[in-house]
Design an enzyme around this catalytic site. Structure first.
Site, mmCIF file in Angstrom:
data_model
loop_
_atom_site.group_PDB
_atom_site.id
_atom_site.type_symbol
_atom_site.label_atom_id
_atom_site.label_comp_id
_atom_site.label_asym_id
_atom_site.label_seq_id
_atom_site.Cartn_x
_atom_site.Cartn_y
_atom_site.Cartn_z
ATOM 1 N N HIS A 186 0.650 -1.199 0.098
ATOM 2 C CA HIS A 186 0.699 0.212 0.224
ATOM 3 C C HIS A 186 0.670 1.271 -0.267
ATOM 4 O O HIS A 186 0.706 2.318 -0.797
ATOM 5 C CB HIS A 186 -0.711 -0.079 1.609
ATOM 6 C CG HIS A 186 -1.424 1.529 1.277
ATOM 7 N ND1 HIS A 186 -3.417 1.201 1.625
ATOM 8 C CD2 HIS A 186 -1.464 2.293 1.920
ATOM 9 C CE1 HIS A 186 -4.228 2.930 1.663
ATOM 10 N NE2 HIS A 186 -2.848 3.151 1.991
ATOM 11 N N GLU A 187 1.819 0.997 0.835
ATOM 12 C CA GLU A 187 2.576 2.609 0.945
ATOM 13 C C GLU A 187 3.760 2.196 -0.460
ATOM 14 O O GLU A 187 4.049 3.868 -0.467
ATOM 15 C CB GLU A 187 3.673 2.773 2.414
ATOM 16 C CG GLU A 187 2.472 2.155 3.720
ATOM 17 C CD GLU A 187 1.804 3.408 3.560
ATOM 18 O OE1 GLU A 187 1.734 4.569 2.985
ATOM 19 O OE2 GLU A 187 0.686 3.530 3.775
ATOM 20 N N HIS A 228 2.106 3.609 -3.041
ATOM 21 C CA HIS A 228 1.856 5.690 -2.887
ATOM 22 C C HIS A 228 3.274 5.866 -3.408
ATOM 23 O O HIS A 228 3.147 7.043 -4.529
ATOM 24 C CB HIS A 228 1.735 5.793 -1.608
ATOM 25 C CG HIS A 228 0.483 5.918 -1.375
ATOM 26 N ND1 HIS A 228 -0.566 6.806 -1.468
ATOM 27 C CD2 HIS A 228 -0.212 5.564 0.056
ATOM 28 C CE1 HIS A 228 -1.410 6.755 -0.943
ATOM 29 N NE2 HIS A 228 -1.512 5.723 0.370
#
Length: 266
Positions: free
Chosen positions: A58-59, A62
């Site tokens: 997820h990170e 980004h």
């Protein structure tokens, strides 16, 4: 040459992440083969490790999207190594989401990679950077639920099926919560570039409390019920029934004892 080496090192997958992947693989195998004497422990470790992997991805999503949008600083910060210890707030990104899974069985949105937004031009790019994280949860949920909606469960051991169902529940809740248009969450980050400067200034002070506000609302029984009704509807659409979700969560919480309802094969 030094610069090139540094940049390559900034993007090299961290041994920490490789270790988490290894734990996921080994405990997934133990769950599949029923190797462990206590299957709940194997399921607990498998789901927790897989959940941490999804938080890292997820990170990373980004950061990687920000890199291609113009923020080259993410490499030097270690965000491209998939090392959860490099995140701006490891407590928010990893520790709290894992604790919420253990205590409440809900996919808490992860914490933070710091993006230097002034390096990025174009509202669409800013929106895409915010959307990239929860879209990773959507993709992870699609992978977890694939055996269900493809009707490919023949030969899949019961406990492994339950574990996948519970892991899918976490991914769907994380995606849905992250996409809420609440300050501090990714959903608001998608909308923010399109808001007026005045509105953004008015909303900015509330951003640190957005997540707390959402979870305060989830304590309201009617809102909590409506939220999980939506989650159940989404999961049923993906082929996962309530029994699989429930038994996956019960097996995950092995310290509470075995539920006979789940011990009987459907």
């Amino acid at each position: 040459m030094a610069t090139a080496t540094t940049r390559h090192g900034d993007r090299r997958v961290s041994p920490v992440f490789v270790g988490i992947l290894a734990v996921t693989a080994v405990t997934g195998w133990a769950t599949w083969t029923e190797f462990a004497a206590q299957p709940g422990i194997a399921v607990f470790l498998f789901v927790t490790a897989a959940w941490v992997v999804s938080l890292c991805l997820h990170e990373y999503a980004h950061a990687r999207t920000a890199l291609h949008s113009g923020d080259i600083s993410v490499g030097a910060k270690g965000y491209l190594t998939l090392n959860p210890l490099k995140y701006t707030h490891a407590l928010l990104s990893i520790v709290l989401p894992v604790l919420f899974v253990i205590m409440g069985g809900i996919g808490l949105p992860g914490g933070a990679v710091f993006i230097e937004r002034d390096r990025i031009r174009g509202r669409w790019r800013h929106s895409l950077i915010s959307a990239a994280g929860p879209l990773t949860n959507v993709l992870f949920a699609a992978v977890c639920t694939a055996p269900f909606w493809l009707h490919a469960l023949d030969g899949v051991p019961r406990d492994f099926r339950y574990a996948l169902a519970f892991l899918a529940l976490l991914q769907v809740t994380a995606a849905l919560l992250n996409f809420l248009p609440v300050p501090g969450l990714d959903g608001y980050g998608v909308l923010e570039p399109w808001l007026s400067y005045r509105v953004k200034r008015q909303v900015e002070p509330f951003a640190p409390f957005g997540l707390l506000f959402v979870f305060a609302l989830l304590w309201v029984p009617s809102i909590n019920s409506a939220f999980f009704d939506v989650i159940d509807t989404l999961l049923r659409g993906l082929g996962i029934d309530v029994r699989d979700q429930y038994c996956g969560q019960q097996l995950y919480r092995f310290w509470q004892g075995t539920d006979q309802y789940c011990a009987i094969s459907p």
